[in-house]
Design a protein around this motif. Structure first.
Motif, PDB file in Angstrom:
ATOM      1  N   ASP A 150       0.880  -1.300   0.441  1.00 16.35           N
ATOM      2  CA  ASP A 150       0.100   0.228  -0.009  1.00 16.35           C
ATOM      3  C   ASP A 150       0.640   1.489  -0.405  1.00 16.35           C
ATOM      4  OD1 ASP A 150      -2.140  -1.173   0.122  1.00 16.35           O
ATOM      5  OD2 ASP A 150      -2.010  -0.827   2.437  1.00 16.35           O
ATOM      6  N   LEU A 151       1.838   0.794   1.079  1.00 14.86           N
ATOM      7  CA  LEU A 151       2.662   2.220   1.199  1.00 14.86           C
ATOM      8  C   LEU A 151       3.417   3.114  -0.504  1.00 14.86           C
ATOM      9  CD1 LEU A 151       4.119   1.585   4.729  1.00 14.86           C
ATOM     10  CD2 LEU A 151       2.326   3.687   3.697  1.00 14.86           C
ATOM     11  N   LEU A 152       3.955   1.724  -0.925  1.00 14.19           N
ATOM     12  CA  LEU A 152       4.652   1.649  -2.136  1.00 14.19           C
ATOM     13  C   LEU A 152       3.917   2.233  -3.718  1.00 14.19           C
ATOM     14  CD1 LEU A 152       7.065  -1.566  -2.427  1.00 14.19           C
ATOM     15  CD2 LEU A 152       7.602   0.749  -1.525  1.00 14.19           C
ATOM     16  N   GLU A 153       2.516   2.237  -3.498  1.00 18.26           N
ATOM     17  CA  GLU A 153       1.683   2.444  -4.116  1.00 18.26           C
ATOM     18  C   GLU A 153       1.003   3.961  -3.992  1.00 18.26           C
ATOM     19  OE1 GLU A 153      -1.521  -0.037  -5.261  1.00 18.26           O
ATOM     20  OE2 GLU A 153      -0.947  -1.212  -6.158  1.00 18.26           O
ATOM     21  N   LEU A 154       1.165   3.697  -2.575  1.00 20.98           N
ATOM     22  CA  LEU A 154       0.693   5.429  -2.233  1.00 20.98           C
ATOM     23  C   LEU A 154       2.157   6.534  -3.219  1.00 20.98           C
ATOM     24  CD1 LEU A 154      -0.610   7.884  -1.572  1.00 20.98           C
ATOM     25  CD2 LEU A 154       0.901   7.027   1.087  1.00 20.98           C
ATOM     26  N   ALA A 155       3.165   6.144  -2.983  1.00 19.81           N
ATOM     27  CA  ALA A 155       4.773   6.865  -2.828  1.00 19.81           C
ATOM     28  C   ALA A 155       5.059   6.793  -4.717  1.00 19.81           C
ATOM     29  CB  ALA A 155       5.509   5.910  -2.710  1.00 19.81           C
ATOM     30  N   ARG A 156       4.395   5.474  -5.392  1.00 19.78           N
ATOM     31  CA  ARG A 156       4.303   6.060  -6.886  1.00 19.78           C
ATOM     32  C   ARG A 156       3.135   6.739  -7.438  1.00 19.78           C
ATOM     33  NH1 ARG A 156       3.236   0.693 -10.270  1.00 19.78           N
ATOM     34  NH2 ARG A 156       0.808   0.953  -9.451  1.00 19.78           N
ATOM     35  N   GLU A 157       1.923   7.242  -6.325  1.00 19.69           N
ATOM     36  CA  GLU A 157       1.273   8.303  -6.502  1.00 19.69           C
ATOM     37  C   GLU A 157       1.853  10.160  -6.451  1.00 19.69           C
ATOM     38  OE1 GLU A 157      -2.513   6.536  -4.895  1.00 19.69           O
ATOM     39  OE2 GLU A 157      -2.868   5.247  -6.685  1.00 19.69           O
ATOM     40  N   THR A 158       2.672   9.852  -5.942  1.00 18.87           N
ATOM     41  CA  THR A 158       3.334  10.521  -5.255  1.00 18.87           C
ATOM     42  C   THR A 158       3.957  11.570  -6.188  1.00 18.87           C
ATOM     43  OG1 THR A 158       2.365   9.895  -2.958  1.00 18.87           O
ATOM     44  CG2 THR A 158       3.910  11.840  -2.887  1.00 18.87           C
ATOM     45  N   PRO A 159       3.902  12.777  -6.115  1.00 22.49           N
ATOM     46  CA  PRO A 159       5.324  13.355  -6.918  1.00 22.49           C
ATOM     47  C   PRO A 159       6.441  13.631  -6.167  1.00 22.49           C
ATOM     48  CG  PRO A 159       3.572  14.955  -6.768  1.00 22.49           C
ATOM     49  CD  PRO A 159       3.065  14.180  -5.890  1.00 22.49           C
ATOM     50  N   LEU A 160       7.331  13.477  -6.581  1.00 21.39           N
ATOM     51  CA  LEU A 160       8.687  13.286  -6.003  1.00 21.39           C
ATOM     52  C   LEU A 160       9.692  14.000  -4.849  1.00 21.39           C
ATOM     53  CD1 LEU A 160      10.857  10.688  -6.338  1.00 21.39           C
ATOM     54  CD2 LEU A 160      12.600  12.672  -7.993  1.00 21.39           C
ATOM     55  N   SER A 161       9.162  15.645  -5.657  1.00 17.82           N
ATOM     56  CA  SER A 161       9.313  16.812  -5.081  1.00 17.82           C
ATOM     57  C   SER A 161       7.972  17.123  -3.445  1.00 17.82           C
ATOM     58  CB  SER A 161       9.015  18.081  -5.272  1.00 17.82           C
ATOM     59  OG  SER A 161       7.743  18.314  -5.896  1.00 17.82           O
ATOM     60  N   SER A 162       7.130  15.848  -2.991  1.00 15.37           N
ATOM     61  CA  SER A 162       5.872  15.994  -2.033  1.00 15.37           C
ATOM     62  C   SER A 162       7.236  15.041  -1.216  1.00 15.37           C
ATOM     63  CB  SER A 162       5.129  15.226  -2.684  1.00 15.37           C
ATOM     64  OG  SER A 162       3.938  15.213  -1.639  1.00 15.37           O
ATOM     65  N   LEU A 268       9.096   2.408  -9.607  1.00 16.25           N
ATOM     66  CA  LEU A 268       9.053   3.804  -8.675  1.00 16.25           C
ATOM     67  C   LEU A 268      10.340   4.408  -9.116  1.00 16.25           C
ATOM     68  CD1 LEU A 268       8.336   2.435  -4.656  1.00 16.25           C
ATOM     69  CD2 LEU A 268       7.503   4.681  -6.229  1.00 16.25           C
ATOM     70  N   LEU A 269      11.287   3.632  -9.667  1.00 17.87           N
ATOM     71  CA  LEU A 269      12.800   3.469  -9.761  1.00 17.87           C
ATOM     72  C   LEU A 269      12.476   4.418 -11.487  1.00 17.87           C
ATOM     73  CD1 LEU A 269      16.185   3.546 -10.098  1.00 17.87           C
ATOM     74  CD2 LEU A 269      15.583   1.164 -10.889  1.00 17.87           C
ATOM     75  N   ARG A 270      11.332   4.127 -11.947  1.00 16.69           N
ATOM     76  CA  ARG A 270      11.234   4.521 -13.534  1.00 16.69           C
ATOM     77  C   ARG A 270      10.364   6.017 -13.380  1.00 16.69           C
ATOM     78  NH1 ARG A 270      11.489   2.455 -18.305  1.00 16.69           N
ATOM     79  NH2 ARG A 270      13.445   1.183 -18.420  1.00 16.69           N
ATOM     80  N   SER A 271      10.022   6.488 -12.498  1.00 17.71           N
ATOM     81  CA  SER A 271       8.872   7.506 -12.378  1.00 17.71           C
ATOM     82  C   SER A 271      10.691   7.685 -11.677  1.00 17.71           C
ATOM     83  CB  SER A 271       7.948   7.512 -11.744  1.00 17.71           C
ATOM     84  OG  SER A 271       8.058   6.924 -10.517  1.00 17.71           O
ATOM     85  N   ALA A 272      10.858   8.450 -11.073  1.00 16.45           N
ATOM     86  CA  ALA A 272      12.347   8.435 -10.689  1.00 16.45           C
ATOM     87  C   ALA A 272      12.820   9.437 -11.317  1.00 16.45           C
ATOM     88  CB  ALA A 272      12.259   7.899  -9.261  1.00 16.45           C
ATOM     89  N   GLU A 273      13.078   8.286 -12.284  1.00 15.14           N
ATOM     90  CA  GLU A 273      14.360   8.715 -12.821  1.00 15.14           C
ATOM     91  C   GLU A 273      13.640   9.739 -13.985  1.00 15.14           C
ATOM     92  OE1 GLU A 273      17.204   5.219 -14.124  1.00 15.14           O
ATOM     93  OE2 GLU A 273      15.032   4.718 -14.595  1.00 15.14           O
ATOM     94  N   ARG A 274      12.218   9.353 -14.476  1.00 13.01           N
ATOM     95  CA  ARG A 274      11.734  10.892 -14.909  1.00 13.01           C
ATOM     96  C   ARG A 274      11.893  12.261 -15.047  1.00 13.01           C
ATOM     97  NH1 ARG A 274       7.204   6.573 -17.386  1.00 13.01           N
ATOM     98  NH2 ARG A 274       8.292   5.448 -19.625  1.00 13.01           N
ATOM     99  N   ALA A 275      11.507  12.086 -13.910  1.00  8.54           N
ATOM    100  CA  ALA A 275      11.035  13.169 -12.937  1.00  8.54           C
ATOM    101  C   ALA A 275      12.740  14.285 -12.694  1.00  8.54           C
ATOM    102  CB  ALA A 275      10.518  12.538 -11.716  1.00  8.54           C
TER     103      ALA A 275
END
Length: 351
Positions: A150-162, A268-275
């Motif tokens: 649940d927490l990993l999914e929550l992080a995935r839906e949260t901006p890296l800057s939050s 999370l890794l790919r979304s962080a790289e894109r961000a």
């Protein structure tokens, strides 16, 4: 707040652990462990095998509890050289129960652990203290995986800057430590000789309805989903893709139903790289990346002792031997390598 699929599945498993629809509690505590011939095992249990009419009255959770007990008997028959298909009422019951549960017609790590009875009523193959400790250890670890997912999914839906991104991953790391503690405990207290000679023979694949199913094993845990969420959703390594696709079949139905969302959502890794390709680093993104890196370190903290346990067991077995999940220790090497690569990629974003 609405309960997640992961939490709902865990709560259902704990309700199943309280059920005894076949009324077999005394059988498993008083009779089961003394039997060492396939016919003797089946004959002693045949009166508990439910027929079609009885199964029709089971609800889904009763069907899960019945599968737990029938699967344990089926695995024991295979351990002593028999085949499930030889005992038609047992095989038919497993197949009918599978239609009720929406899950495979065999025991899994879910039925052996979270859906198992507690205390003196725990179903075991051997009746030994060591096996009870083994079941208790990985069940306690699995209890934390719903929150972690649940927490990993929550992080995935949260901006890296939050700030919430790092907060979610820190809490996920803390919850995942239960997995680390469990494998360290197993490494310390379950000897290779005990596992390989006493327990492992009960964890052979079994054929039900013409299809082979693996015995309960760690690959069947929601840890498979954790990898996908953190680094694995886009990974196209053939061996890894085959591994996770093969093992998600053993997850509870409600968790499998969410698999498409997990994979399509990306890691999370790919979304962080894109961000980081789009925005300048700041204090919040640095904290977020550090929290992601720390969680991946947590995965490594589990995987290194897990590999040690597997290698110690394999060292006293034949060169062709495989683990209960049907794999050699090479799959653990691959998972460690891919996890390490993920950590390096995050570290490069931090630098």
């Amino acid at each position: 707040m609405r309960m997640s699929r992961y939490q709902a599945s865990w709560q259902a498993s704990r309700r199943v652990a309280l059920l005894d629809p076949l009324r077999a509690d005394s059988y498993f505590s008083e009779v089961f462990h003394s039997l060492q011939m396939p016919d003797a095992v089946y004959d002693s249990f045949s009166g508990y095998v439910p027929d079609r009419e009885r199964i029709a009255f089971f609800d889904r959770e009763q069907a899960m509890a019945a599968t737990r007990d029938l699967g344990l008997v089926a695995s024991t028959i295979v351990r002593w050289g028999g085949q499930v298909a030889t005992y038609e009422p047992l095989e038919s019951a497993l197949l009918l129960l599978s239609q009720k549960t929406g899950e495979i017609p065999a025991d899994t790590v879910e039925s052996y652990g979270p859906r198992n009875q507690a205390g003196a009523r725990t179903r075991t193959y051997t009746g030994t203290v060591g096996e009870r400790f083994f079941i208790h250890s990985f069940t306690a670890a699995m209890k934390e995986l719903p929150d972690v997912c649940d927490l990993l999914e929550l992080a995935r839906e949260t901006p890296l800057s939050s700030p919430q991104y790092a907060q979610s991953l820190i809490r996920a790391y803390e919850g995942f430590q239960a997995m680390v503690q469990a494998i360290v405990g197993v490494h310390a207290l379950i000897t290779p000789e005990f596992f390989t000679t006493i327990l492992r023979p009960y964890f052979e694949p079994k054929v039900v309805g013409g299809k082979s199913y693996y015995a309960p094993g760690g690959a069947q845990m929601a840890l498979t989903l954790v990898d996908l969420l953190v680094w694995g959703a886009e990974d196209d390594t053939p061996e890894y893709r085959h591994y996770w696709r093969e093992n998600v079949e053993y997850l509870p139905q409600s968790v499998r139903d969410n698999l498409g969302t997990v994979v399509r959502g990306g890691s999370l890794l790919r979304s962080a790289e894109r961000a980081m390709a789009k925005e300048c680093p700041n204090a919040h993104t640095q904290r977020s990346l550090e929290a992601l890196r720390r969680f991946i370190v947590g995965l490594e903290q589990f995987r290194y002792p897990h590999r040690k346990v597997a290698e110690a067991n394999m060292a006293i077995r034949s060169p062709q031997a495989v683990g209960s999940g049907g794999y050699t220790s090479s799959i653990l090497n691959l998972l460690l390598e891919l996890t390490y690569v993920a950590r390096v990629r995050v570290s490069s974003l931090l630098s």
